[in-house]
Design a protein around this motif. Sequence first.
Motif, PDB file in Angstrom:
ATOM      1  N   LEU A 236       0.717  -1.181  -0.159  1.00 53.49           N
ATOM      2  CA  LEU A 236      -0.026  -0.163   0.000  1.00 53.49           C
ATOM      3  C   LEU A 236       1.115   1.247  -0.008  1.00 53.49           C
ATOM      4  CD1 LEU A 236      -2.771   1.540   0.484  1.00 53.49           C
ATOM      5  CD2 LEU A 236      -2.412   1.266   2.904  1.00 53.49           C
ATOM      6  N   LEU A 237       0.478   1.977  -1.085  1.00 52.88           N
ATOM      7  CA  LEU A 237       1.413   3.478  -0.983  1.00 52.88           C
ATOM      8  C   LEU A 237       0.374   4.541  -0.597  1.00 52.88           C
ATOM      9  CD1 LEU A 237       2.985   3.103  -4.515  1.00 52.88           C
ATOM     10  CD2 LEU A 237       4.169   2.689  -2.191  1.00 52.88           C
ATOM     11  N   ASP A 238       0.436   4.924   0.617  1.00 51.92           N
ATOM     12  CA  ASP A 238      -0.445   5.801   1.190  1.00 51.92           C
ATOM     13  C   ASP A 238      -0.167   7.411   1.126  1.00 51.92           C
ATOM     14  OD1 ASP A 238      -2.618   6.454   2.780  1.00 51.92           O
ATOM     15  OD2 ASP A 238      -1.814   5.926   4.639  1.00 51.92           O
ATOM     16  N   GLY A 239      -0.749   7.853   0.212  1.00 57.54           N
ATOM     17  CA  GLY A 239      -0.617   9.444   0.036  1.00 57.54           C
ATOM     18  C   GLY A 239       0.211   9.631  -1.113  1.00 57.54           C
ATOM     19  N   PHE A 240       0.208  10.843  -1.626  1.00 63.88           N
ATOM     20  CA  PHE A 240       0.730  11.294  -2.952  1.00 63.88           C
ATOM     21  C   PHE A 240       2.573  11.150  -2.866  1.00 63.88           C
ATOM     22  CE2 PHE A 240       3.193  14.590  -5.467  1.00 63.88           C
ATOM     23  CZ  PHE A 240       2.779  13.968  -6.830  1.00 63.88           C
ATOM     24  N   HIS A 241       2.899  11.388  -1.842  1.00 64.15           N
ATOM     25  CA  HIS A 241       4.467  11.410  -1.573  1.00 64.15           C
ATOM     26  C   HIS A 241       4.932  10.013  -1.743  1.00 64.15           C
ATOM     27  CE1 HIS A 241       4.761  15.604  -0.893  1.00 64.15           C
ATOM     28  NE2 HIS A 241       4.087  15.590   0.000  1.00 64.15           N
ATOM     29  N   ALA A 242       4.047   8.993  -1.225  1.00 63.14           N
ATOM     30  CA  ALA A 242       4.501   7.602  -1.462  1.00 63.14           C
ATOM     31  C   ALA A 242       4.544   7.059  -2.784  1.00 63.14           C
ATOM     32  CB  ALA A 242       3.822   6.760  -0.597  1.00 63.14           C
ATOM     33  N   LEU A 243       3.413   7.663  -3.421  1.00 60.82           N
ATOM     34  CA  LEU A 243       3.372   7.203  -5.002  1.00 60.82           C
ATOM     35  C   LEU A 243       4.135   7.531  -5.542  1.00 60.82           C
ATOM     36  CD1 LEU A 243       1.653   6.191  -7.240  1.00 60.82           C
ATOM     37  CD2 LEU A 243       0.028   8.304  -7.133  1.00 60.82           C
ATOM     38  N   LYS A 244       4.624   9.348  -5.213  1.00 60.99           N
ATOM     39  CA  LYS A 244       5.534  10.038  -6.357  1.00 60.99           C
ATOM     40  C   LYS A 244       7.001   9.246  -6.028  1.00 60.99           C
ATOM     41  CE  LYS A 244       7.760  12.934  -3.969  1.00 60.99           C
ATOM     42  NZ  LYS A 244       7.773  14.347  -3.169  1.00 60.99           N
ATOM     43  N   HIS A 245       7.395   8.563  -4.890  1.00 57.20           N
ATOM     44  CA  HIS A 245       8.684   8.411  -4.684  1.00 57.20           C
ATOM     45  C   HIS A 245       8.777   6.814  -5.252  1.00 57.20           C
ATOM     46  CE1 HIS A 245       9.543  11.056  -1.140  1.00 57.20           C
ATOM     47  NE2 HIS A 245      10.321  11.411  -2.135  1.00 57.20           N
ATOM     48  N   ALA A 246       7.760   6.007  -5.118  1.00 56.30           N
ATOM     49  CA  ALA A 246       7.673   4.823  -5.499  1.00 56.30           C
ATOM     50  C   ALA A 246       7.920   4.748  -7.105  1.00 56.30           C
ATOM     51  CB  ALA A 246       6.462   4.034  -5.279  1.00 56.30           C
ATOM     52  N   LEU A 247       7.164   5.497  -7.692  1.00 50.91           N
ATOM     53  CA  LEU A 247       7.447   5.933  -9.424  1.00 50.91           C
ATOM     54  C   LEU A 247       8.678   6.091  -9.719  1.00 50.91           C
ATOM     55  CD1 LEU A 247       3.979   7.572 -10.136  1.00 50.91           C
ATOM     56  CD2 LEU A 247       4.433   4.999 -10.772  1.00 50.91           C
ATOM     57  N   ARG A 248       9.389   7.240  -8.929  1.00 53.66           N
ATOM     58  CA  ARG A 248      10.600   7.638  -9.266  1.00 53.66           C
ATOM     59  C   ARG A 248      11.575   6.531  -9.269  1.00 53.66           C
ATOM     60  NH1 ARG A 248      10.781  13.256  -6.180  1.00 53.66           N
ATOM     61  NH2 ARG A 248       9.751  14.734  -7.884  1.00 53.66           N
ATOM     62  N   PHE A 249      11.383   5.588  -8.149  1.00 50.68           N
ATOM     63  CA  PHE A 249      12.508   4.647  -8.082  1.00 50.68           C
ATOM     64  C   PHE A 249      11.992   3.159  -8.712  1.00 50.68           C
ATOM     65  CE2 PHE A 249      13.531   7.741  -5.116  1.00 50.68           C
ATOM     66  CZ  PHE A 249      14.859   7.774  -5.614  1.00 50.68           C
ATOM     67  N   GLY A 250      11.150   3.241  -9.673  1.00 46.22           N
ATOM     68  CA  GLY A 250      10.970   2.329 -10.533  1.00 46.22           C
ATOM     69  C   GLY A 250       9.904   1.107 -10.070  1.00 46.22           C
ATOM     70  N   ALA A 251       8.964   1.395  -9.164  1.00 46.41           N
ATOM     71  CA  ALA A 251       8.029   0.507  -8.650  1.00 46.41           C
ATOM     72  C   ALA A 251       6.979   0.026  -9.494  1.00 46.41           C
ATOM     73  CB  ALA A 251       7.065   1.285  -7.320  1.00 46.41           C
ATOM     74  N   GLU A 252       6.587  -0.860  -9.649  1.00 47.04           N
ATOM     75  CA  GLU A 252       5.492  -1.517 -10.405  1.00 47.04           C
ATOM     76  C   GLU A 252       3.941  -1.168  -9.599  1.00 47.04           C
ATOM     77  OE1 GLU A 252       3.442  -5.772 -11.974  1.00 47.04           O
ATOM     78  OE2 GLU A 252       5.424  -5.541 -11.524  1.00 47.04           O
ATOM     79  N   VAL A 253       3.380  -0.049 -10.268  1.00 47.67           N
ATOM     80  CA  VAL A 253       2.277   0.262  -9.301  1.00 47.67           C
ATOM     81  C   VAL A 253       0.978  -0.100 -10.263  1.00 47.67           C
ATOM     82  CG1 VAL A 253       0.938   2.447  -8.587  1.00 47.67           C
ATOM     83  CG2 VAL A 253       3.651   2.337  -8.620  1.00 47.67           C
ATOM     84  N   ARG A 254       0.155  -0.797  -9.601  1.00 44.17           N
ATOM     85  CA  ARG A 254      -0.936  -1.537 -10.300  1.00 44.17           C
ATOM     86  C   ARG A 254      -1.975  -0.775 -10.602  1.00 44.17           C
ATOM     87  NH1 ARG A 254      -0.434  -6.954  -6.561  1.00 44.17           N
ATOM     88  NH2 ARG A 254       0.810  -8.501  -7.876  1.00 44.17           N
ATOM     89  N   LEU A 255      -2.334   0.244  -9.497  1.00 44.46           N
ATOM     90  CA  LEU A 255      -3.623   0.949  -9.403  1.00 44.46           C
ATOM     91  C   LEU A 255      -3.399   2.129  -8.398  1.00 44.46           C
ATOM     92  CD1 LEU A 255      -6.589   1.238 -10.086  1.00 44.46           C
ATOM     93  CD2 LEU A 255      -6.902  -0.208  -8.205  1.00 44.46           C
ATOM     94  N   ALA A 256      -3.858   3.340  -8.757  1.00 45.02           N
ATOM     95  CA  ALA A 256      -3.935   4.292  -8.019  1.00 45.02           C
ATOM     96  C   ALA A 256      -5.418   4.994  -7.966  1.00 45.02           C
ATOM     97  CB  ALA A 256      -2.873   5.479  -8.438  1.00 45.02           C
ATOM     98  N   VAL A 257      -5.829   5.279  -6.790  1.00 46.96           N
ATOM     99  CA  VAL A 257      -7.304   5.872  -6.756  1.00 46.96           C
ATOM    100  C   VAL A 257      -7.281   7.057  -5.876  1.00 46.96           C
ATOM    101  CG1 VAL A 257      -9.587   5.160  -5.301  1.00 46.96           C
ATOM    102  CG2 VAL A 257      -8.118   3.481  -6.565  1.00 46.96           C
ATOM    103  N   ALA A 258      -7.940   8.084  -6.511  1.00 48.13           N
ATOM    104  CA  ALA A 258      -8.382   9.332  -5.865  1.00 48.13           C
ATOM    105  C   ALA A 258      -9.613   9.611  -5.834  1.00 48.13           C
ATOM    106  CB  ALA A 258      -7.432  10.390  -6.478  1.00 48.13           C
ATOM    107  N   GLU A 259      -9.929  10.436  -4.812  1.00 47.09           N
ATOM    108  CA  GLU A 259     -11.310  10.984  -4.637  1.00 47.09           C
ATOM    109  C   GLU A 259     -11.652  12.154  -5.630  1.00 47.09           C
ATOM    110  OE1 GLU A 259     -12.642   9.846  -0.138  1.00 47.09           O
ATOM    111  OE2 GLU A 259     -12.182  11.560  -0.628  1.00 47.09           O
ATOM    112  N   ASP A 260     -10.425  12.880  -6.025  1.00 43.13           N
ATOM    113  CA  ASP A 260     -10.542  14.056  -7.041  1.00 43.13           C
ATOM    114  C   ASP A 260      -9.015  13.846  -7.745  1.00 43.13           C
ATOM    115  OD1 ASP A 260     -10.571  16.427  -8.138  1.00 43.13           O
ATOM    116  OD2 ASP A 260     -10.807  17.662  -6.535  1.00 43.13           O
ATOM    117  N   PRO A 261      -9.042  13.276  -8.642  1.00 44.80           N
ATOM    118  CA  PRO A 261      -7.959  13.089  -9.691  1.00 44.80           C
ATOM    119  C   PRO A 261      -7.571  14.397 -10.072  1.00 44.80           C
ATOM    120  CG  PRO A 261      -9.603  11.413 -10.219  1.00 44.80           C
ATOM    121  CD  PRO A 261     -10.222  12.441  -9.359  1.00 44.80           C
ATOM    122  N   ASP A 262      -8.435  15.448 -10.146  1.00 44.21           N
ATOM    123  CA  ASP A 262      -7.850  16.778 -10.870  1.00 44.21           C
ATOM    124  C   ASP A 262      -7.145  17.197  -9.769  1.00 44.21           C
ATOM    125  OD1 ASP A 262      -8.947  16.229 -13.359  1.00 44.21           O
ATOM    126  OD2 ASP A 262     -10.760  17.260 -12.770  1.00 44.21           O
ATOM    127  N   ALA A 263      -7.304  17.215  -8.656  1.00 43.86           N
ATOM    128  CA  ALA A 263      -6.552  17.882  -7.465  1.00 43.86           C
ATOM    129  C   ALA A 263      -5.149  17.157  -7.245  1.00 43.86           C
ATOM    130  CB  ALA A 263      -7.258  17.693  -6.049  1.00 43.86           C
TER     131      ALA A 263
END
Length: 255
Positions: free
Chosen positions: A26-53
């Motif tokens: 579980l990547l909890d919050g934007f910063h966790a998602l950001k860092h995981a992507l920067r360092f090559g994580a295989e992210v299966r799915l990201a969910v947001a209540e307001d994707p535009d935000a």
Amino acid sequence: MSDEAEQAAETARAWREAAAADGTVLLDGFHALKHALRFGAEVRLAVAEDPDAVLALAAELAPDVAGAVRALLRRAPLGGLVTRVHPTRVAALAVRPDPAAARSALHRMPRRAPVVLLDDPRNLGNVGAVVRLAAGFGATGVVTRGDLDPWHPNVVRAGAGLHYATAVDRVTLESLPPGPLYALDPEGEDIRALTLPDDAVLAFGSERQGLSAELRERADRLVSLPMRRQVSSYNLATSVAMTLFHWGGPPAEDA
């Protein structure tokens, strides 16, 4: 059911299916998602209540991964998917790296940067903070002894997704990474008089009990941090930060 509600329901089903798979992180919050992507994580799915935000946040804070965030994001309420909704109101699911790859990195010699060893840590947040420090300083990795899982969701949360930036694993006394073992202990030599080698294993005791007797016995050198009299101890993450700062951090081209 409206198209929007149907899409949210489908997203929730996809989330629960992915979350139930072995090795899901579980990547909890934007910063966790950001860092995981920067360092090559295989992210299966990201969910947001307001994707535009979230996309606006990515454009402001992490334009280098904004395209990847856009491709992953789906809209759905987070309340039924995670136990605690992060203030950035986004969460993601990623694949844990192959443990064998982490062990290979930790055991490969020669080594350009130390490994941090936490001896039976008890606080999940402290371990996450140490992972974050290790990633920032360019340490080879963080290993733990004991029953605490260094990939526990609360550790990953405290580490802000930086588990993907360094090797993280659990070890036994018999499977410690190679290298000279420098153990932090109040009775050790003053760290200011020492040069910590790049291939060192830097061992830190638990928050309550300190170093175990067997690890203390195994140490090549005992090292102490400067501390004012009548002050009993430092926080675990603070001790790690002071020690890594004394070591020196990554080469300038890696910083």
